[in-house]
Design an enzyme around this catalytic site. Structure first.
Site, PDB file in Angstrom:
ATOM      1  CD  GLU A   3       7.223  -5.002 -58.044  1.00 18.57           C
ATOM      2  OE1 GLU A   3       6.932  -3.801 -58.119  1.00 18.57           O
ATOM      3  OE2 GLU A   3       8.207  -5.483 -58.612  1.00 18.57           O
ATOM      4  NE  ARG A 112      14.049 -17.094 -53.966  1.00 20.91           N
ATOM      5  CZ  ARG A 112      14.483 -15.869 -54.203  1.00 20.91           C
ATOM      6  NH1 ARG A 112      13.977 -15.194 -55.217  1.00 20.91           N
ATOM      7  NH2 ARG A 112      15.384 -15.313 -53.449  1.00 20.91           N
ATOM      8  NE  ARG A 151      12.117   8.920 -45.408  1.00 25.62           N
ATOM      9  CZ  ARG A 151      11.340   7.884 -45.069  1.00 25.62           C
ATOM     10  NH1 ARG A 151      10.064   8.067 -44.776  1.00 25.62           N
ATOM     11  NH2 ARG A 151      11.842   6.677 -45.006  1.00 25.62           N
ATOM     12  NE  ARG A 260      15.910  -6.728 -54.443  1.00 23.97           N
ATOM     13  CZ  ARG A 260      14.595  -6.792 -54.281  1.00 23.97           C
ATOM     14  NH1 ARG A 260      14.009  -6.122 -53.321  1.00 23.97           N
ATOM     15  NH2 ARG A 260      13.853  -7.556 -55.044  1.00 23.97           N
TER      16      ARG A 260
END
Length: 270
Positions: A3, A112, A151, A260
């Site tokens: 991140e 990955r 939102r 998640r």
DNA sequence: AATGGGACCTGCGCGC
DNA sequence: TGCGCGCAGGTCCCAT
């Protein structure tokens, strides 16, 4: 990896070590990270360029390159889940190794194989960047609250939505929500103005603290010198299922939200 | 338009 | 010991 704090850490380190250096060649052992053009074309275009600037946008790292004929191009890297950038590199199995002068390499590792490397004339034209939301450090409290109130998504999903705000992923969304004492499954528009303000402050505080410690090393992430970042030890929630909350001693819970793993304190976060 | 679920990859740890 | 399953820091694509 990771991140905003992890990419910011790598960016700061590579700025110190790579600015002004020339890319003499590139070794592409695995072409999957490079998908927008052929290996050969990529190698030809990058050869002989000099690194003029290194910056970050969201979770992407961008190198501004100056070619021998004065042409500018941009090398965009996204490490996704397991990418590493190591300098000086020493991995003969790195998916991509950029050769600098004196035979020193910058290695792109990616267990990955979800990472991406692109060479572009203008990084801003990439749809990924066109739809990307504002950087947390250039946003203010009022913008954040106003956009939030419009939102309907769950607040944690929204924080991880890169078109809403750039750079936040699963770890820092969880940690910021804990610091702000807001439950991850709350709908964004149900947050009061005060809560939204608290959340924004928490995001900035958590990201800043993580950058100051070189990011969170969980699994694959390491700094560009190969050493681990020191922020994982500071996590209040992430990967602490069943362990006592540092504030109230309740057991930290784990649930799945938007696909998640999501950690929260059932007592502190409302 | 906004939201949620599955797919994309590899490798690790767990329970049986 | 060995196998299958679930899980992992992200993002894209698709259906609703």
């Amino acid at each position: 990896m990771p991140e905003l704090p992890e990419i910011e850490t790598i960016k700061r380190e590579l700025k110190r070590t790579l600015l002004g250096k020339k890319i003499v060649g590139v070794l592409i052992r695995d072409c999957r990270p490079i998908q927008d053009q052929s290996k050969q074309k990529f190698a030809n275009r990058i050869k002989g360029t000099r690194i003029k600037a290194i910056f970050r946008r969201g979770k992407a790292l961008i190198f501004k390159l100056l070619g021998p004929k004065g042409n500018v191009s941009f090398l965009v890297m996204h490490l996704r889940m397991s990418g590493q950038l190591i300098y000086p590199g020493n991995n003969s199995k790195a998916r991509v190794s950029f050769r600098l002068s004196k035979g020193i390499y910058l290695d792109f590792n990616d267990q990955r194989c979800l990472g991406e490397i692109m060479l572009l004339d203008d990084w801003r034209q990439l749809p990924f960047f066109k739809r990307m939301g504002p950087e947390p450090f250039t946003m203010n409290n009022r913008d954040f609250s106003e956009r939030l109130s419009a939102r309907n998504a769950k607040i944690k999903s929204l924080l991880m939505n890169q078109s809403f705000i750039a750079g936040i992923g699963n770890i820092y969304a969880a940690e910021a929500l804990f610091k702000a004492k807001i439950a991850p499954f709350r709908k964004a528009q149900t947050l009061s103005h005060k809560e939204a303000g608290r959340l924004f402050k928490s995001i900035v505080a958590v990201l800043t603290a993580a950058i100051n410690r070189g990011g969170s090393s969980i699994d694959q992430y390491v700094r560009s010198n190969g050493k681990k970042g020191g922020y994982a030890q500071k996590h209040k929630l992430y990967d602490r299922e069943g362990k006592p909350c540092f504030l109230c001693q309740s057991r930290i819970k784990r649930t799945t939200l938007a696909g998640r793993g999501t950690y929260f304190c059932p007592r502190c976060q409302k």
